[in-house]
Motif scaffolding. Structure first.
Motif, PDB file in Angstrom:
ATOM      1  N   GLY A  13       0.810  -1.212   0.000  1.00  0.00           N
ATOM      2  CA  GLY A  13       0.000   0.000   0.000  1.00  0.00           C
ATOM      3  C   GLY A  13       0.838   1.254   0.000  1.00  0.00           C
ATOM      4  O   GLY A  13       0.560   2.219  -0.725  1.00  0.00           O
ATOM      5  N   GLY A  14       1.893   1.281   0.823  1.00  0.00           N
ATOM      6  CA  GLY A  14       2.751   2.461   0.884  1.00  0.00           C
ATOM      7  C   GLY A  14       3.445   2.735  -0.429  1.00  0.00           C
ATOM      8  O   GLY A  14       3.521   3.884  -0.883  1.00  0.00           O
ATOM      9  N   LEU A  15       3.950   1.682  -1.069  1.00  0.00           N
ATOM     10  CA  LEU A  15       4.623   1.883  -2.353  1.00  0.00           C
ATOM     11  C   LEU A  15       3.643   2.319  -3.428  1.00  0.00           C
ATOM     12  O   LEU A  15       3.970   3.166  -4.275  1.00  0.00           O
ATOM     13  CB  LEU A  15       5.328   0.599  -2.779  1.00  0.00           C
ATOM     14  CG  LEU A  15       6.574   0.206  -1.984  1.00  0.00           C
ATOM     15  CD1 LEU A  15       7.216  -1.028  -2.599  1.00  0.00           C
ATOM     16  CD2 LEU A  15       7.586   1.339  -1.913  1.00  0.00           C
ATOM     17  N   THR A  16       2.434   1.759  -3.431  1.00  0.00           N
ATOM     18  CA  THR A  16       1.439   2.204  -4.410  1.00  0.00           C
ATOM     19  C   THR A  16       1.141   3.682  -4.229  1.00  0.00           C
ATOM     20  O   THR A  16       1.058   4.438  -5.209  1.00  0.00           O
ATOM     21  CB  THR A  16       0.142   1.391  -4.277  1.00  0.00           C
ATOM     22  OG1 THR A  16       0.420   0.010  -4.466  1.00  0.00           O
ATOM     23  CG2 THR A  16      -0.880   1.836  -5.317  1.00  0.00           C
ATOM     24  N   ALA A  17       0.968   4.107  -2.988  1.00  0.00           N
ATOM     25  CA  ALA A  17       0.708   5.522  -2.731  1.00  0.00           C
ATOM     26  C   ALA A  17       1.868   6.378  -3.216  1.00  0.00           C
ATOM     27  O   ALA A  17       1.665   7.446  -3.811  1.00  0.00           O
ATOM     28  CB  ALA A  17       0.468   5.747  -1.240  1.00  0.00           C
ATOM     29  N   ALA A  18       3.088   5.921  -2.988  1.00  0.00           N
ATOM     30  CA  ALA A  18       4.260   6.693  -3.422  1.00  0.00           C
ATOM     31  C   ALA A  18       4.303   6.811  -4.937  1.00  0.00           C
ATOM     32  O   ALA A  18       4.542   7.904  -5.484  1.00  0.00           O
ATOM     33  CB  ALA A  18       5.527   6.027  -2.892  1.00  0.00           C
ATOM     34  N   VAL A  19       4.085   5.699  -5.633  1.00  0.00           N
ATOM     35  CA  VAL A  19       4.089   5.737  -7.099  1.00  0.00           C
ATOM     36  C   VAL A  19       2.977   6.652  -7.609  1.00  0.00           C
ATOM     37  O   VAL A  19       3.186   7.477  -8.516  1.00  0.00           O
ATOM     38  CB  VAL A  19       3.921   4.317  -7.673  1.00  0.00           C
ATOM     39  CG1 VAL A  19       3.761   4.370  -9.198  1.00  0.00           C
ATOM     40  CG2 VAL A  19       5.100   3.439  -7.295  1.00  0.00           C
ATOM     41  N   ALA A  20       1.790   6.526  -7.022  1.00  0.00           N
ATOM     42  CA  ALA A  20       0.656   7.325  -7.480  1.00  0.00           C
ATOM     43  C   ALA A  20       0.871   8.810  -7.215  1.00  0.00           C
ATOM     44  O   ALA A  20       0.572   9.654  -8.079  1.00  0.00           O
ATOM     45  CB  ALA A  20      -0.619   6.842  -6.786  1.00  0.00           C
ATOM     46  N   LEU A  21       1.380   9.161  -6.054  1.00  0.00           N
ATOM     47  CA  LEU A  21       1.627  10.566  -5.749  1.00  0.00           C
ATOM     48  C   LEU A  21       2.699  11.152  -6.676  1.00  0.00           C
ATOM     49  O   LEU A  21       2.568  12.285  -7.149  1.00  0.00           O
ATOM     50  CB  LEU A  21       2.034  10.736  -4.290  1.00  0.00           C
ATOM     51  CG  LEU A  21       0.894  10.587  -3.279  1.00  0.00           C
ATOM     52  CD1 LEU A  21       1.436  10.406  -1.870  1.00  0.00           C
ATOM     53  CD2 LEU A  21      -0.035  11.815  -3.335  1.00  0.00           C
ATOM     54  N   ARG A  22       3.739  10.398  -6.951  1.00  0.00           N
ATOM     55  CA  ARG A  22       4.750  10.875  -7.901  1.00  0.00           C
ATOM     56  C   ARG A  22       4.149  11.073  -9.286  1.00  0.00           C
ATOM     57  O   ARG A  22       4.530  11.987 -10.024  1.00  0.00           O
ATOM     58  CB  ARG A  22       5.916   9.895  -8.002  1.00  0.00           C
ATOM     59  CG  ARG A  22       6.878   9.945  -6.830  1.00  0.00           C
ATOM     60  CD  ARG A  22       8.184   9.238  -7.149  1.00  0.00           C
ATOM     61  NE  ARG A  22       9.025  10.043  -8.018  1.00  0.00           N
ATOM     62  CZ  ARG A  22       9.347   9.746  -9.265  1.00  0.00           C
ATOM     63  NH1 ARG A  22       8.854   8.646  -9.831  1.00  0.00           N
ATOM     64  NH2 ARG A  22      10.134  10.526  -9.966  1.00  0.00           N
ATOM     65  N   SER A  23       3.186  10.223  -9.638  1.00  0.00           N
ATOM     66  CA  SER A  23       2.598  10.309 -10.972  1.00  0.00           C
ATOM     67  C   SER A  23       1.789  11.586 -11.171  1.00  0.00           C
ATOM     68  O   SER A  23       1.527  11.983 -12.300  1.00  0.00           O
ATOM     69  CB  SER A  23       1.716   9.083 -11.246  1.00  0.00           C
ATOM     70  OG  SER A  23       0.468   9.193 -10.604  1.00  0.00           O
ATOM     71  N   VAL A  24       1.382  12.226 -10.061  1.00  0.00           N
ATOM     72  CA  VAL A  24       0.641  13.482 -10.184  1.00  0.00           C
ATOM     73  C   VAL A  24       1.474  14.668  -9.729  1.00  0.00           C
ATOM     74  O   VAL A  24       0.954  15.753  -9.496  1.00  0.00           O
ATOM     75  CB  VAL A  24      -0.695  13.422  -9.407  1.00  0.00           C
ATOM     76  CG1 VAL A  24      -1.606  12.350  -9.999  1.00  0.00           C
ATOM     77  CG2 VAL A  24      -0.488  13.197  -7.913  1.00  0.00           C
ATOM     78  N   ASP A 296      -6.531   2.574  -2.263  1.00  0.00           N
ATOM     79  CA  ASP A 296      -6.294   3.758  -1.416  1.00  0.00           C
ATOM     80  C   ASP A 296      -5.252   4.673  -2.026  1.00  0.00           C
ATOM     81  O   ASP A 296      -5.422   5.897  -2.082  1.00  0.00           O
ATOM     82  CB  ASP A 296      -5.791   3.331  -0.028  1.00  0.00           C
ATOM     83  CG  ASP A 296      -6.844   2.713   0.858  1.00  0.00           C
ATOM     84  OD1 ASP A 296      -8.045   2.818   0.547  1.00  0.00           O
ATOM     85  OD2 ASP A 296      -6.455   2.126   1.892  1.00  0.00           O
ATOM     86  N   GLY A 297      -4.133   4.084  -2.459  1.00  0.00           N
ATOM     87  CA  GLY A 297      -3.038   4.894  -2.968  1.00  0.00           C
ATOM     88  C   GLY A 297      -3.422   5.700  -4.187  1.00  0.00           C
ATOM     89  O   GLY A 297      -3.065   6.883  -4.311  1.00  0.00           O
ATOM     90  N   VAL A 298      -4.185   5.093  -5.091  1.00  0.00           N
ATOM     91  CA  VAL A 298      -4.580   5.789  -6.316  1.00  0.00           C
ATOM     92  C   VAL A 298      -5.619   6.869  -6.010  1.00  0.00           C
ATOM     93  O   VAL A 298      -5.556   7.987  -6.546  1.00  0.00           O
ATOM     94  CB  VAL A 298      -5.101   4.781  -7.351  1.00  0.00           C
ATOM     95  CG1 VAL A 298      -5.698   5.491  -8.558  1.00  0.00           C
ATOM     96  CG2 VAL A 298      -3.973   3.857  -7.796  1.00  0.00           C
ATOM     97  N   VAL A 299      -6.582   6.572  -5.140  1.00  0.00           N
ATOM     98  CA  VAL A 299      -7.594   7.574  -4.793  1.00  0.00           C
ATOM     99  C   VAL A 299      -6.959   8.750  -4.055  1.00  0.00           C
ATOM    100  O   VAL A 299      -7.315   9.914  -4.296  1.00  0.00           O
ATOM    101  CB  VAL A 299      -8.704   6.927  -3.940  1.00  0.00           C
ATOM    102  CG1 VAL A 299      -9.670   7.988  -3.406  1.00  0.00           C
ATOM    103  CG2 VAL A 299      -9.473   5.903  -4.770  1.00  0.00           C
ATOM    104  N   LEU A 300      -6.013   8.465  -3.168  1.00  0.00           N
ATOM    105  CA  LEU A 300      -5.325   9.549  -2.462  1.00  0.00           C
ATOM    106  C   LEU A 300      -4.602  10.454  -3.440  1.00  0.00           C
ATOM    107  O   LEU A 300      -4.686  11.692  -3.348  1.00  0.00           O
ATOM    108  CB  LEU A 300      -4.340   8.962  -1.455  1.00  0.00           C
ATOM    109  CG  LEU A 300      -3.488   9.973  -0.686  1.00  0.00           C
ATOM    110  CD1 LEU A 300      -4.362  10.882   0.169  1.00  0.00           C
ATOM    111  CD2 LEU A 300      -2.451   9.254   0.178  1.00  0.00           C
ATOM    112  N   ALA A 301      -3.901   9.865  -4.407  1.00  0.00           N
ATOM    113  CA  ALA A 301      -3.184  10.680  -5.393  1.00  0.00           C
ATOM    114  C   ALA A 301      -4.144  11.513  -6.230  1.00  0.00           C
ATOM    115  O   ALA A 301      -3.883  12.688  -6.517  1.00  0.00           O
ATOM    116  CB  ALA A 301      -2.341   9.784  -6.292  1.00  0.00           C
ATOM    117  N   ALA A 302      -5.266  10.927  -6.631  1.00  0.00           N
ATOM    118  CA  ALA A 302      -6.251  11.679  -7.408  1.00  0.00           C
ATOM    119  C   ALA A 302      -6.785  12.858  -6.611  1.00  0.00           C
ATOM    120  O   ALA A 302      -6.967  13.964  -7.144  1.00  0.00           O
ATOM    121  CB  ALA A 302      -7.396  10.763  -7.834  1.00  0.00           C
ATOM    122  N   ALA A 303      -7.031  12.638  -5.317  1.00  0.00           N
ATOM    123  CA  ALA A 303      -7.531  13.725  -4.477  1.00  0.00           C
ATOM    124  C   ALA A 303      -6.504  14.836  -4.311  1.00  0.00           C
ATOM    125  O   ALA A 303      -6.869  15.999  -4.125  1.00  0.00           O
ATOM    126  CB  ALA A 303      -7.929  13.170  -3.104  1.00  0.00           C
TER     127      ALA A 303
END
Length: 388
Positions: A13-24, A296-303
């Protein structure tokens, strides 16, 4: 807005959030308490909802390369009698499940992050008003616009910022897992016996992930866990005996299942967001625990991608994630009760009769209740490009 995010915890989960946040466009640092990044465990079934989230990050194909070939699937009783079966086309009607070794999935996620954003041996001691952690006893301080607490079911961040939140509880089940080399004919399968279940998920390259779970008192351990599983499923149908015969006893992992049985009233406080098991640790009976963390990680990044303040972004994240994840947790608990949770022969007979009566179309519809989720749109900047 864009800014700097610190992710506490380097699991899936943490790595997904990191990748997603970097992507935005966010700068991200991941703090992992262990001395090296990696995933301890056996296999994981990545449900179609989580695969769509990984596709949104450009990582779906890399995961499929390591994962399950296209196969049919079914549920049987412990004597091998079919309770439900779907051919490959039917099984994929709501999207394809991909089973993968957890270490391979972890590696795919890490590959999308720069090495200097991954910090190991980081013992986080505080996240407010700044992030403070220790490396070899030496303090380090980081400024962060956003903190993502992805530090697992025993989250220290949650216990500090949500001190009144109930602690995780034992769910009444213990589980074993292993990955083995196996070349016989297989399908994606689940077997239900009295108080026990056994699952089979073929991986790529001739490997198979199996798991077993049973109702049990907590804290029990054996010198030979493989022998415990053999005794538990003695006389069950093939390929279960053959898979166990092919298993190295040293490859068998055992853990007691815990959950956050009392839902949290919120997943965000100040600039801190809870994610994954830290927010909604659930039983594994729907196979959605890690998949919800990926969501969670993708939705957090979108938000966090649309110019809103951190407070507004985290309020949106909480609105979108809390109802869904808590509904999944409730459903998973219910599935466990009517699955391996049944011991009474009459109750088991009624359940099995009901399962046999469900048409394939209805079974697929039930499966897509949660796996039909689709991710929000992210920015178009490819993963791996430097933050703007």
């Amino acid at each position: 807005m864009r800014g700097t995010a610190v992710v506490v915890g380097g699991g899936l989960g943490g790595l997904t959030a990191a990748v997603a946040l970097r992507s935005v466009g966010w700068e991200v640092v991941v703090l992992e308490r262990a001395p090296e990044f990696g995933e301890v465990g056996a296999g994981i079934g990545v449900m179609p909802n989580a695969m769509r989230a990984l596709d949104a990050l450009g990582l779906g194909e890399a995961v499929r390369e390591h994962g399950t070939p296209r196969l049919p699937g079914g549920v049987r009783d412990h004597r091998g009698r079919a309770l439900g079966h779907l051919d490959a086309d039917e099984l994929e009607r709501g999207g394809r499940l991909v089973a993968i070794h957890r270490a391979d999935l972890h590696r795919v996620l890490r590959s999308a992050l720069p090495a200097d954003s991954l910090v190991t041996s980081a013992d986080v001691v505080e996240v407010e008003p700044e992030v403070r952690y220790l490396v070899d006893g030496e303090p380090v301080v980081l400024e962060a616009d956003l903190v993502v607490a992805a530090d697992g079911i025993g989250s220290r961040v949650r216990s500090r910022l949500w001190p009144d939140a109930p602690a995780p509880v034992y769910a009444g089940t213990t589980a074993w897992r292993a990955v083995v080399d196996f070349t016989g004919p297989l399908e994606i399968g689940q077997t239900l016996g009295p108080g026990t279940e056994f699952g089979v998920l073929p991986l790529a390259a001739g490997r198979v992930y199996w798991y077993a779970a049973t109702l049990s008192a907590p804290g029990l351990r054996a010198d030979d866990e493989l022998a415990e599983v053999r005794a538990l499923v003695d006389g069950w149908h093939e390929p279960i005996p053959a898979l166990l015969a092919a298993t190295d006893p040293r490859a068998v992992l055992r853990h007691d299942v815990h959950e956050l049985a009392s839902p949290l009233p919120g997943y965000a406080r100040g600039r801190v967001a809870l994610l994954g098991d830290a927010a909604h640790a659930m039983t594994p009976f729907l196979g959605q625990g890690a998949c919800q963390a990926v969501e969670d990680g993708v939705v957090l990044a979108a938000a966090c991608s649309d110019g809103a303040s951190v407070a507004e972004a985290l309020a949106r994240y909480d609105r979108e994630r809390r109802p869904r994840t808590q509904a999944v947790a409730r459903a998973s608990r219910l599935v466990g009760r009517v699955g391996l949770g049944l011991r009474n022969p009459v109750a088991i007979g009624v359940r099995n009769a009901l399962m046999r009566s469900v048409p394939a179309k209805a079974a697929v519809s039930g499966m897509t209740r949660f796996s039909g989720w689709r991710p929000p749109a992210l920015s178009a900047r490819p993963v791996g490009d430097p933050p703007a």
